[in-house]
Design a protein around this motif. Structure first.
Motif, PDB file in Angstrom:
ATOM      1  N   ARG A  56      -1.485  21.151   3.779  1.00  0.00           N
ATOM      2  CA  ARG A  56      -1.273  20.634   2.653  1.00  0.00           C
ATOM      3  C   ARG A  56      -0.426  21.279   1.657  1.00  0.00           C
ATOM      4  N   ILE A  63       4.579  15.020   2.759  1.00  0.00           N
ATOM      5  CA  ILE A  63       5.547  13.732   2.821  1.00  0.00           C
ATOM      6  C   ILE A  63       5.001  12.992   4.005  1.00  0.00           C
ATOM      7  N   THR A  66       0.912  11.820   3.985  1.00  0.00           N
ATOM      8  CA  THR A  66       0.074  11.359   2.791  1.00  0.00           C
ATOM      9  C   THR A  66       1.177  10.075   2.196  1.00  0.00           C
ATOM     10  N   SER A  67       2.496   9.973   2.905  1.00  0.00           N
ATOM     11  CA  SER A  67       3.477   9.191   2.335  1.00  0.00           C
ATOM     12  C   SER A  67       3.855   8.418   3.602  1.00  0.00           C
ATOM     13  N   ARG A  68       4.794   8.666   4.449  1.00  0.00           N
ATOM     14  CA  ARG A  68       5.423   8.000   5.294  1.00  0.00           C
ATOM     15  C   ARG A  68       4.618   7.488   6.309  1.00  0.00           C
ATOM     16  N   ARG A  71       2.400   4.543   5.023  1.00  0.00           N
ATOM     17  CA  ARG A  71       3.552   3.596   4.512  1.00  0.00           C
ATOM     18  C   ARG A  71       3.604   2.529   5.815  1.00  0.00           C
ATOM     19  N   LYS A 194       4.602  -2.346  -3.800  1.00  0.00           N
ATOM     20  CA  LYS A 194       4.064  -0.906  -3.770  1.00  0.00           C
ATOM     21  C   LYS A 194       3.876  -0.345  -2.474  1.00  0.00           C
ATOM     22  N   HIS A 196       5.591   1.805  -0.946  1.00  0.00           N
ATOM     23  CA  HIS A 196       5.831   3.207  -0.854  1.00  0.00           C
ATOM     24  C   HIS A 196       4.836   4.104  -1.460  1.00  0.00           C
ATOM     25  N   GLN A 197       3.939   3.251  -2.029  1.00  0.00           N
ATOM     26  CA  GLN A 197       2.629   4.105  -2.500  1.00  0.00           C
ATOM     27  C   GLN A 197       1.389   3.803  -1.740  1.00  0.00           C
ATOM     28  N   ASP A 199      -1.735   4.046   0.188  1.00  0.00           N
ATOM     29  CA  ASP A 199      -2.713   4.829   0.165  1.00  0.00           C
ATOM     30  C   ASP A 199      -3.736   4.999   1.403  1.00  0.00           C
ATOM     31  N   ARG A 308      15.073   1.596   3.028  1.00  0.00           N
ATOM     32  CA  ARG A 308      15.575   2.796   2.386  1.00  0.00           C
ATOM     33  C   ARG A 308      17.151   3.201   2.758  1.00  0.00           C
ATOM     34  N   GLU A 315      16.141   3.460  -2.809  1.00  0.00           N
ATOM     35  CA  GLU A 315      15.386   2.371  -2.155  1.00  0.00           C
ATOM     36  C   GLU A 315      15.362   1.024  -2.694  1.00  0.00           C
TER      37      GLU A 315
END
Length: 343
Positions: A56, A63, A66-68, A71, A194, A196-197, A199, A308, A315
């Motif tokens: 972490r 990235i 927790t993000s890509r 997503r 959202k 890209h956000q 969760d 992207r 974006e």
């Protein structure tokens, strides 16, 4: 009327089976590309290391994990749910323009989420999903209610117009409330999708709830095939059309409500994909529903990947990408099919 091509596809399951076999490999490829490329490109070794030995404190690992990864998984899930919802709506209404984004379902969800963010700012993820589902039902009820009150209001084009007007009204009302209560920035995430956000916790919570709608749609697939031939034909074959339509709408509400709560409003997926799938596999909903799901998942994930690079390194909202494809398709359907219903 069912065309010769549709009959051929309906009685030859080789095409849908091939789609269902090939689709998982395409999904894996899209996931890999989505994780590798973005504002910052990642090497495959870094991606593999992040998955197997997550740290972490490592920015690249954070990235990726927790993000890509959430997503692209959200894009696959939402694309499948919206595409199946559109297929179910088109079958139960025999309306070739039916889809969650046009019939007020997604706007109703976003409207209820706006209210929840004003009145229940600390609401849990589960509460937001449930309210989003309630909003889906609310939006659909208003649109179909108005349509049933107007002469010819349930025809495809008129119902689409009613849905667009009601959806615009709910969106405007949401924007007005968001401005008044000073939560415009939070609401804009939903209205600009959202994705890209996304969760992972919300994703894991949404998955089983949306799967309920998917399983229900699969169980109704045979009945939807009969219902798509017309109410009179369905009744003559002993089908309880009111029960089937009610259960089908519950499936749509579960999937669309989950999708909107997860990533916000994304239009046209439920309109485009069922038509493409129907062309490929025919009108048998036992094949149409699962194939719409996998094609919709791939479509939205590819749109997210494209978003992207359209204005790199910035974006583009994924709703813009789907609209670029969806609006011409919508106009094409109106021009070629007129005001009639599909078979």
């Amino acid at each position: 009327m069912i065309t010769g091509k549709e009959k051929s596809a309906q009685w030859k399951p080789a095409q849908p089976i091939a789609i269902l076999i090939v689709a998982p490999f395409i999904m894996v490829a899209v996931v890999i590309l989505s994780v590798l490329y973005g504002a910052k490109d990642m090497s495959f070794s870094i991606v593999l290391d992040a998955i197997l030995h997550y740290d972490r404190e490592n920015v690249d690992h954070a990235i990726i994990v927790t993000s890509r990864l959430p997503r692209v998984l959200a894009a696959l899930l939402v694309g499948a749910f919206l595409a199946i919802s559109g297929a179910v709506m088109q079958g139960m209404t025999r309306n070739y323009l039916a889809s969650p984004s046009i019939m007020g379902v997604t706007d109703g969800s976003a409207f209820f989420i706006t209210i929840a963010m004003i009145l229940l700012p600390g609401a849990s993820n589960l509460t937001m999903i449930m309210l989003s589902m309630a909003g889906s039902a609310f939006g659909a009820l208003i649109v179909f209610g108005f349509g049933s009150l107007l002469r010819g209001g349930l025809s495809p084009v008129r119902l689409a117009i009613i849905g667009t007007v009601i959806g615009t009204f709910l969106s405007s009302l949401s924007a007005l409330m968001a401005t008044y209560f000073q939560i415009s920035q939070d609401i804009s995430f939903w209205y600009n999708a959202k994705l890209h956000q996304a969760d992972m916790d919300m994703l894991l919570l949404a998955l089983p709830l949306g799967l309920v709608g998917f399983i229900l749609a699969l169980l109704l697939s045979g009945s939807l095939t009969i219902l798509s031939l017309g109410d009179e034909t369905a009744v003559s074959l002993g089908q309880r059309t009111t029960v089937v339509k009610a259960l089908a709408m519950i499936a749509v509400i579960a999937m669309t409500g989950t999708a909107v709560a997860l990533v916000g409003k994304i239009g046209f997926v439920g309109l485009i994909i069922p038509h493409i799938t129907r062309f490929l596999v025919g009108v048998d909903y036992r094949w149409l529903i699962p194939c719409s799901g996998v094609i919709g998942a791939i479509f939205l994930a590819c749109c997210d990947l494209a978003s992207r690079f359209i204005n790199y390194p910035f974006e583009t909202p994924i709703g813009v990408v789907t609209a670029i494809i969806g609006v011409p398709f919508f106009l094409y359907l109106i021009r070629t099919k007129g005001g009639g219903k599909h078979a």
